[in-house]
Design a protein around this motif. Structure first.
Motif, PDB file in Angstrom:
ATOM      1  N   GLY A  34      -9.372 -51.763 -15.199  1.00 40.85           N
ATOM      2  CA  GLY A  34     -10.710 -52.022 -15.731  1.00 40.85           C
ATOM      3  C   GLY A  34     -11.625 -50.832 -15.559  1.00 40.85           C
ATOM      4  N   LEU A  35     -11.586 -50.208 -14.381  1.00 37.20           N
ATOM      5  CA  LEU A  35     -12.393 -49.009 -14.157  1.00 37.20           C
ATOM      6  C   LEU A  35     -11.957 -47.858 -15.049  1.00 37.20           C
ATOM      7  CD1 LEU A  35     -12.909 -48.830 -10.272  1.00 37.20           C
ATOM      8  CD2 LEU A  35     -14.654 -49.143 -12.034  1.00 37.20           C
ATOM      9  N   CYS A  36     -10.660 -47.718 -15.268  1.00 39.33           N
ATOM     10  CA  CYS A  36     -10.172 -46.641 -16.140  1.00 39.33           C
ATOM     11  C   CYS A  36     -10.693 -46.807 -17.561  1.00 39.33           C
ATOM     12  CB  CYS A  36      -8.645 -46.613 -16.132  1.00 39.33           C
ATOM     13  SG  CYS A  36      -7.921 -45.920 -14.636  1.00 39.33           S
ATOM     14  N   ILE A  37     -10.651 -48.036 -18.086  1.00 38.85           N
ATOM     15  CA  ILE A  37     -11.170 -48.278 -19.437  1.00 38.85           C
ATOM     16  C   ILE A  37     -12.656 -47.964 -19.485  1.00 38.85           C
ATOM     17  CG2 ILE A  37     -11.605 -50.040 -21.180  1.00 38.85           C
ATOM     18  CD1 ILE A  37      -9.055 -51.467 -20.156  1.00 38.85           C
ATOM     19  N   PHE A  38     -13.408 -48.492 -18.528  1.00 44.25           N
ATOM     20  CA  PHE A  38     -14.857 -48.302 -18.511  1.00 44.25           C
ATOM     21  C   PHE A  38     -15.223 -46.824 -18.409  1.00 44.25           C
ATOM     22  CE2 PHE A  38     -18.672 -47.712 -15.867  1.00 44.25           C
ATOM     23  CZ  PHE A  38     -19.635 -48.302 -16.684  1.00 44.25           C
TER      24      PHE A  38
END
Length: 295
Positions: A270-274
């Motif tokens: 999720g952090l990578c996408i964001f």
């Protein structure tokens, strides 16, 4: 005619710094864009090199850990999923797939949008009306439901998913390029080239397109973020790249049932996408400000 040639003329003036040098200086003054570019370069290096140096393949299983997610340990820095597969390796490999899909889809969308917009803006008349009405129809269709339908019917591979996404996000680029070509075709340097015998494709490719490349580059950059978001949404819903091949989206999907018990499986993708989409948008803003200085 020198002033009308825009960036091309600026590069040719011996008394001024080159256009690209000035653009680079303006870009480097845009701190969020520089930070975004550094992040993207580091991320690209990590997802390319990481799967080569990590001790596991993305589908290797530890049969002693099957049944529930494993905790973070020295052997598995981000733990393991319920099938005993190393989460860090899958995160790195999934980033490689997600970034590749985003970049390739953006290239297709930019190329298709540039072609449609250039033809509509240069030839105008009936060509413009037909192409822009088709573009308006495509804009009226919500992309996610349509992609879900196509993905459900075709169960796409990575190349087919790239083609589907690229074919459904080109409309904004087309409208941008159309407006640029309609404005540039009336400029003095184009009229001079036309008077010297240049026609059709030569005018478009040699004289108009180079002066529109800045906004097109910005549009392409922003399309990367849109593509990554769309691919992640599809994979999260189970209609994108199919397991066991990991992407950030399907990693979130497989981690969602274990969110309370093993949040370390869901937080990193999720952090990578964001962060990736945010960094891409920062770079796009920086390129826009560098290529189109205001005052």
């Amino acid at each position: 005619m020198t002033d009308a040639a825009g960036p091309v003329a600026t590069m040719a003036e011996p008394g001024h710094r080159g256009y690209w040098s000035q653009m680079a200086r303006r870009f480097l003054r845009h701190r969020p864009a520089v930070a975004g570019l550094v992040f993207l370069l580091l991320l690209a290096t990590a997802v390319v090199v990481g799967p080569m140096v990590l001790p596991y393949a993305y589908d290797d299983q530890d049969f002693d850990l099957i049944g529930a997610p494993g905790e973070m340990t020295a052997a598995h820095w981000l733990g393991t999923d319920e099938l005993g597969r190393d989460a860090l390796t899958r995160l790195a490999y999934g980033g490689r797939v997600s970034l590749a899909v985003g970049l390739a889809s953006a290239i297709i969308a930019t190329g298709l949008g540039t072609l449609v917009g250039a033809l509509a803006g240069f030839y105008r008349g009936i060509v413009d009306s037909l192409l822009m009405r088709f573009t308006d129809v495509m804009l009226s269709i919500p992309p996610l439901p349509l992609v879900l339908l196509l993905s459900g019917l075709l169960r796409p591979s990575v190349p087919l998913l790239v083609a589907i996404i690229g074919a459904l996000i080109w409309m904004g680029t087309a409208r941008l390029v159309r407006s640029l070509f309609m404005a540039l075709r009336e400029r003095e340097f184009v009229e001079a080239a036309r008077a010297l015998g240049a026609r059709g494709p030569r005018l478009m490719l040699r004289h108009i397109l180079p002066n529109a490349i800045g906004p097109i580059t910005v549009s392409a950059t922003l399309a990367v973020g849109s593509s990554i978001m769309l691919e992640s949404a599809l994979s999260f819903l189970g209609f994108g790249v199919q397991p066991p091949v990991p992407t950030w989206g399907n990693l979130l999907n497989t981690a969602s049932p274990w969110l309370a018990a093993a949040p370390w499986l869901a937080i990193p993708p999720g952090l990578c996408i964001f962060c990736t989409v945010l960094a891409v948008n920062f770079v796009g803003d920086g390129l826009r400000d560098a290529m189109e200085p205001r005052g």
